[in-house]
Scaffold this motif. Structure first.
Motif, short mmCIF file in Angstrom:
data_model
loop_
_atom_site.label_atom_id
_atom_site.label_comp_id
_atom_site.label_asym_id
_atom_site.label_seq_id
_atom_site.Cartn_x
_atom_site.Cartn_y
_atom_site.Cartn_z
N ASN A 14 0.83 -1.21 0.00
CA ASN A 14 0.00 0.00 0.00
C ASN A 14 0.86 1.26 0.00
N LEU A 15 1.99 1.21 0.70
CA LEU A 15 2.89 2.36 0.73
C LEU A 15 3.45 2.64 -0.66
N VAL A 16 3.88 1.58 -1.34
CA VAL A 16 4.46 1.76 -2.68
C VAL A 16 3.41 2.28 -3.65
N ARG A 17 2.19 1.75 -3.54
CA ARG A 17 1.12 2.21 -4.43
C ARG A 17 0.74 3.66 -4.15
N SER A 18 0.79 4.04 -2.88
CA SER A 18 0.47 5.43 -2.54
C SER A 18 1.49 6.41 -3.10
N MET A 19 2.68 5.90 -3.42
CA MET A 19 3.72 6.74 -4.01
C MET A 19 3.63 6.78 -5.53
N GLY A 20 2.57 6.13 -6.08
CA GLY A 20 2.32 6.22 -7.51
C GLY A 20 2.87 5.07 -8.33
N ALA A 21 3.31 4.00 -7.68
CA ALA A 21 3.85 2.87 -8.43
C ALA A 21 2.73 2.08 -9.08
N SER A 22 2.96 1.65 -10.33
CA SER A 22 2.00 0.80 -11.02
C SER A 22 2.13 -0.63 -10.51
N GLU A 23 1.21 -1.50 -10.97
CA GLU A 23 1.26 -2.90 -10.54
C GLU A 23 2.53 -3.58 -11.05
N TRP A 24 2.95 -3.24 -12.28
CA TRP A 24 4.19 -3.80 -12.80
C TRP A 24 5.39 -3.37 -11.97
N GLN A 25 5.44 -2.10 -11.62
CA GLN A 25 6.54 -1.60 -10.79
C GLN A 25 6.51 -2.23 -9.40
N THR A 26 5.33 -2.37 -8.85
CA THR A 26 5.19 -3.01 -7.54
C THR A 26 5.67 -4.45 -7.59
N PHE A 27 5.34 -5.14 -8.67
CA PHE A 27 5.74 -6.55 -8.78
C PHE A 27 7.25 -6.69 -8.90
N PHE A 28 7.86 -5.96 -9.83
CA PHE A 28 9.28 -6.14 -10.10
C PHE A 28 10.18 -5.49 -9.05
N LYS A 29 9.69 -4.43 -8.40
CA LYS A 29 10.53 -3.73 -7.43
C LYS A 29 10.33 -4.22 -6.00
N VAL A 30 9.15 -4.77 -5.72
CA VAL A 30 8.84 -5.14 -4.33
C VAL A 30 8.47 -6.62 -4.20
N ARG A 31 7.44 -7.04 -4.93
CA ARG A 31 6.94 -8.41 -4.75
C ARG A 31 7.98 -9.46 -5.12
N LEU A 32 8.54 -9.35 -6.32
CA LEU A 32 9.47 -10.37 -6.80
C LEU A 32 10.74 -10.46 -5.96
N PRO A 33 11.41 -9.35 -5.63
CA PRO A 33 12.60 -9.48 -4.78
C PRO A 33 12.30 -10.10 -3.42
N ALA A 34 11.13 -9.78 -2.85
CA ALA A 34 10.78 -10.35 -1.55
C ALA A 34 10.48 -11.84 -1.65
N ALA A 35 9.97 -12.28 -2.82
CA ALA A 35 9.58 -13.68 -2.98
C ALA A 35 10.72 -14.57 -3.46
N LEU A 36 11.82 -13.98 -3.92
CA LEU A 36 12.90 -14.78 -4.50
C LEU A 36 13.47 -15.85 -3.55
N PRO A 37 13.68 -15.56 -2.26
CA PRO A 37 14.17 -16.64 -1.38
C PRO A 37 13.25 -17.85 -1.34
N ASN A 38 11.94 -17.62 -1.29
CA ASN A 38 10.99 -18.74 -1.32
C ASN A 38 11.01 -19.46 -2.66
N ILE A 39 11.10 -18.68 -3.74
CA ILE A 39 11.11 -19.27 -5.07
C ILE A 39 12.34 -20.17 -5.25
N PHE A 40 13.48 -19.69 -4.84
CA PHE A 40 14.69 -20.50 -4.97
C PHE A 40 14.68 -21.69 -4.02
N GLY A 41 14.02 -21.55 -2.87
CA GLY A 41 13.84 -22.71 -2.01
C GLY A 41 13.04 -23.80 -2.71
N GLY A 42 11.99 -23.38 -3.44
CA GLY A 42 11.23 -24.34 -4.24
C GLY A 42 12.05 -24.93 -5.36
N PHE A 43 12.91 -24.12 -5.99
CA PHE A 43 13.78 -24.63 -7.05
C PHE A 43 14.71 -25.73 -6.52
#
Length: 258
Positions: free
Chosen positions: A157-186
């Motif tokens: 919500n903070l990132v969106r309030s700063m004007g970030a689009s969904e694509w920017q939110t995904f690549f700048k926030v969601r994906l980096p935060a999820a990478l440890p879990n993703i690589f654990g699955g790999f």
């Protein structure tokens, strides 16, 4: 005294796996002759290592086939599992529709599917790669979904309030935060892909480490059987550490809570 303990700590952490493996192999090497077991029943680590060296060209040629099946099946798992996980994350209706199917498919023993895959896909590469894919893509899907869902909603919500689009939110926030879990699955998936490929070779194959192990069993060659098992294990360990190395380069290193 405390400085000695501090200097000894990192050394023990770095070489603890090597020390434990050396102790276990040494005990195996000593206890087998003392117990009177023949090499037909349980060969010693030295005998297995000698056989690996002597049969290295044979093991390497079969390992190449299994490696191709594992990598192809794992790659399919990534290419299909990641988009599927994104669809599950962004669509509640799709999540409720597909999750029961995924769980039902995962609970089916892959050994039971192997003969059917040979029947439908033939005797070549396809059934082994498909089996490696089927057994590996579920951890990729689950770990990716969990990683995406673990992000704090307030941060989004903070990132969106700063004007970030969904694509920017995904690549700048969601994906980096999820990478440890993703690589654990790999890491889990690539280990399971090795199992899937070998199971496929047990059912129908003319090449591969699973096929070589069946040949060793038919010849009552226990030492070659163990050499093949060690090679299969080494293949899985190698792929695991390749993914671990990639993870260390692309993910943010977080301190573990201990």
């Amino acid at each position: 005294m405390s400085s000695k303990k501090k200097s000894r700590g990192p050394w023990l952490e770095r070489y603890s796996a090597l020390i434990l493996a050396t102790v276990l192999l040494g005990a195996w090497q000593i206890l087998v002759p003392l117990s009177g077991l023949s090499e037909f029943v349980l060969p010693t680590p030295l005998a297995i290592a000698t056989r690996i060296v002597n049969e290295l060209p044979l093991l390497a040629s079969h390992a190449y086939v299994t490696l191709f099946e594992v990598v192809a099946g794992f790659a399919m798992g990534v290419l299909i599992g990641i988009p599927l996980a994104l669809s599950i994350f962004y669509s509640r209706a799709f999540e409720r529709a597909i999750y029961p199917i995924l769980v039902a498919l995962q609970t089916v023993p892959k050994v039971a599917l192997a003969p059917l895959l040979v029947l439908y896909l033939g005797y070549g590469w396809a059934p082994k790669i498909t089996l490696a894919f089927l057994i590996s893509f579920f951890p990729i899907v689950i770990s990716t979904v969990v990683g995406l869902q673990s992000l704090d909603k307030n941060l989004v919500n903070l990132v969106r309030s700063m004007g970030a689009s969904e694509w920017q939110t995904f690549f700048k926030v969601r994906l980096p935060a999820a990478l440890p879990n993703i690589f654990g699955g790999f890491k889990v998936a690539v280990s399971l892909a090795v199992i899937g490929a070998v199971i496929g070779e047990y059912v129908a194959a003319e090449r591969g480490l699973g096929y070589l192990q069946l040949q060793a069993n038919s010849l009552f060659d226990t030492t070659l059987n163990f050499a093949t098992v060690v090679t299969i294990s080494g293949l899985g360990v190698m792929l695991y550490f390749i993914i671990d190395t990639i993870e260390s380069r692309v993910t943010y290193k977080r301190d573990a809570a201990k």
